[in-house]
Structure formats: C-alpha cells, structure tokens
Design a protein around this motif. Structure first.
Motif, mmCIF file in Angstrom:
data_model
loop_
_atom_site.group_PDB
_atom_site.id
_atom_site.type_symbol
_atom_site.label_atom_id
_atom_site.label_comp_id
_atom_site.label_asym_id
_atom_site.label_seq_id
_atom_site.Cartn_x
_atom_site.Cartn_y
_atom_site.Cartn_z
ATOM 1 N N VAL A 173 37.241 3.781 -18.842
ATOM 2 C CA VAL A 173 38.621 4.139 -18.916
ATOM 3 C C VAL A 173 39.690 3.139 -18.458
ATOM 4 C CG1 VAL A 173 40.238 5.585 -18.667
ATOM 5 C CG2 VAL A 173 37.686 6.530 -18.499
ATOM 6 N N ILE A 174 40.217 2.371 -19.699
ATOM 7 C CA ILE A 174 41.299 1.432 -19.482
ATOM 8 C C ILE A 174 42.592 2.043 -19.271
ATOM 9 C CG2 ILE A 174 42.069 -0.746 -20.429
ATOM 10 C CD1 ILE A 174 39.281 -0.873 -21.923
ATOM 11 N N HIS A 199 36.893 2.971 -14.071
ATOM 12 C CA HIS A 199 38.209 3.002 -14.413
ATOM 13 C C HIS A 199 38.694 1.664 -14.040
ATOM 14 C CE1 HIS A 199 42.523 5.043 -13.939
ATOM 15 N NE2 HIS A 199 42.435 4.703 -14.881
ATOM 16 N N ILE A 200 39.424 1.047 -15.213
ATOM 17 C CA ILE A 200 40.012 -0.210 -15.022
ATOM 18 C C ILE A 200 41.565 -0.067 -15.395
ATOM 19 C CG2 ILE A 200 40.085 -2.557 -16.493
ATOM 20 C CD1 ILE A 200 37.140 -1.865 -17.285
ATOM 21 N N VAL A 201 42.330 -0.606 -14.269
ATOM 22 C CA VAL A 201 43.669 -0.486 -14.478
ATOM 23 C C VAL A 201 44.169 -1.952 -14.712
ATOM 24 C CG1 VAL A 201 45.809 0.003 -13.277
ATOM 25 C CG2 VAL A 201 43.775 1.511 -13.092
ATOM 26 N N ILE A 202 45.044 -2.452 -15.545
ATOM 27 C CA ILE A 202 45.604 -3.509 -15.976
ATOM 28 C C ILE A 202 47.118 -3.284 -15.759
ATOM 29 C CG2 ILE A 202 45.601 -5.428 -17.558
ATOM 30 C CD1 ILE A 202 42.863 -4.887 -16.779
ATOM 31 N N ASP A 203 47.605 -4.089 -14.856
ATOM 32 C CA ASP A 203 49.181 -4.193 -14.559
ATOM 33 C C ASP A 203 49.622 -5.637 -15.157
ATOM 34 O OD1 ASP A 203 51.590 -3.108 -13.511
ATOM 35 O OD2 ASP A 203 51.163 -4.487 -11.971
ATOM 36 N N GLY A 204 51.005 -5.365 -15.838
ATOM 37 C CA GLY A 204 51.486 -6.306 -16.098
ATOM 38 C C GLY A 204 52.524 -7.162 -15.187
ATOM 39 N N VAL A 254 39.116 3.481 -8.383
ATOM 40 C CA VAL A 254 39.362 2.433 -9.446
ATOM 41 C C VAL A 254 38.466 1.101 -9.302
ATOM 42 C CG1 VAL A 254 40.966 0.666 -10.328
ATOM 43 C CG2 VAL A 254 41.682 2.832 -9.878
ATOM 44 N N LYS A 255 37.836 0.870 -10.182
ATOM 45 C CA LYS A 255 36.556 -0.213 -9.883
ATOM 46 C C LYS A 255 37.178 -1.618 -10.336
ATOM 47 C CE LYS A 255 33.205 2.603 -9.568
ATOM 48 N NZ LYS A 255 33.694 3.939 -9.780
ATOM 49 N N VAL A 256 38.152 -1.832 -11.378
ATOM 50 C CA VAL A 256 38.705 -2.842 -11.531
ATOM 51 C C VAL A 256 40.341 -2.888 -11.706
ATOM 52 C CG1 VAL A 256 39.010 -5.131 -13.220
ATOM 53 C CG2 VAL A 256 36.874 -3.822 -12.843
#
Length: 255
Positions: free
Chosen positions: A5-6, A33-38, A55-57
């Motif tokens: 889940v991104i 669960h992958i969280v990409i923050d800007g 959260v894994k990444v």
C-alpha cells in the motif's frame, strides 16, 4: 499474498494519522505500507515516526509532484499486489485488503477495483458523493474518459514492471493515462467488485477549482490523443457529465 500500500503525502500532518491508523487496523496479515513524503515542513515526518510503527518504508525528500512520488513508491514496492491510499483517505472497513487478496487469488486476474465514497473532510462518516464504478468493456476509457476509482485499484506488481509507472507529463490526470494504457491499450484482465473499499475526503488537486477541472479534462483528452486513438468530439462533455450521478447518489451504506 503480500499487498503493498503506497501513501504519498506532503504537509499532510492534519489527515495522515487517520490513513496510518486505517492501514494498521487492516486484518490482512501481510501488508507492506510505504509512505513517500515530499519533504514536508509541518510535522509529517514526526507523525510517521510517532504513529507509523507498522510502516515498512518511509522516504522524505523533495519530489516533482504526486505522480513522481507514486513512482518512487512503486520502485520500493515488493508486494505481489500494489495499490495506493492517499494521505487523506481511509479504508471503508478493516477487511478491505483481505477482500482484495481473496479476489486476486484468481491467477487469471491482473487487477481489481471497486466503489468509493467521497466524504466530508471533517466527518468521515458523512457522505457527500458516491463513485460507483462498473465492469470494464474494451475502449471505455478512450470513448468517455471513464476510469476506475484509483484509490480502489489494485494491480499485480508485475503489471507496473511490464508497462511502466505514471507519466509526469500529466500533472492532474496521470492516473487516467495509466488506466487508459493498462485497460484500453494493454488489455490487462480486471474485475469490478461491487463493494465500497475507500472513504476519500472531498477535495484534491484535480477538483480544487473550475480551472483545474477543465485543465484535468484537457489533459485526459491529450492523453487519449497521445496514443493515436481517435477522440470523439463529445469526449470532455461526457467525462464532465459522468460526475453528475456522483452527487445524486449518497447511499448511507458504508461497509
């Protein structure tokens, strides 16, 4: 079945906690669960550190916008199946990912999708619009601008590996371009599940103003043309009209 889940975010501290909790309470046993923050400056990274134990990444760095961040998430994903949950969205119930896993257990499928609730930004149980999807038929995206509700769309990771990520030429409608490529052009095998899987807060970049709505529809028109597909003259009108039914249907059945 591992499900990635991104979640992409930027200055989302006000809503991301709900999203983190929604993923953490899913009953499926294998979630990445992958969280990409800007590169947020509002405390988003601290929130993930505090409330994102599952959260894994987690990546926090400047990017080129939401679709660039989604592509970064795809690059990190290791799940069998991949989906996206926005930083202001939540699942409709704790069994959504288990349901997706059961649907995708069919080896004949490449992807599945479902219905979506648009809800009040402050009251997640107050429905403002309903996005009811439908079974896909060949050419549907190009003819009318239709696409599955993107936050409900879960595809095998191999699909993205074969056909690529989001096109950064489209700032507002790269998800439509993705649907167009995967469904109309590459003919991946999909299944519509007539259930509600996501509650999505009203708002978002593509609906932020009349200008953005028009710009987004022009981007969708341009995406169709870029693939050398004849665009019917009524394309934008049909795409705009398709949203009217969402306002008329406000079913209270959240499940």
């Amino acid at each position: 079945m591992k499900i990635s889940v991104i979640t992409v975010c930027y200055n989302s501290a006000a809503t991301l906690g709900d999203t983190l909790a929604s993923v953490a309470t899913q009953d499926h046993p294998d979630i990445e669960h992958i969280v990409i923050d800007g590169g947020s400056a509002d405390g988003t990274p601290a929130l993930v550190e505090r409330e994102g134990g599952h959260v894994k990444v987690f990546v926090s760095e400047p990017d080129k916008g939401i679709y660039d961040a989604m592509n970064k998430g795809l690059a990190h994903a290791t799940g069998d199946v991949v989906g996206f949950l926005n930083s202001d969205d939540v699942y409709a119930h704790p069994g959504v990912l288990s349901r997706i896993a059961s649907v995708m257990a069919d080896p004949a499928l490449d992807a599945c999708y479902a219905n979506l609730y648009f809800v009040d930004p402050r009251q997640l149980d107050l429905i403002r619009r309903v996005w009811r999807s439908r079974d896909y038929v060949p050419g549907l995206c190009a003819r009318s601008g239709w696409m599955p509700a993107h936050p409900t769309f879960y595809a095998r990771r191999s699909v993205y590996a074969e056909y690529g990520g989001f096109n950064l030429d489209y700032a507002l409608q790269s998800d439509f371009d993705m649907a167009l490529r995967l469904l109309d052009i590459h003919h991946i095998r999909t299944r519509f599940v007539p259930e509600f899987w996501v509650r999505m807060r009203m708002g978002g970049a593509s609906n932020a103003s009349v200008r953005n709505v028009l710009r987004g529809n022009l981007e969708a028109w341009r995406a169709v043309r870029s693939h050398n597909i004849p665009v019917p003259p009524w394309f934008i009108l049909v795409k705009l009209a398709s949203r009217l039914s969402q306002f008329a249907d406000r079913s209270l059945d959240i499940r």
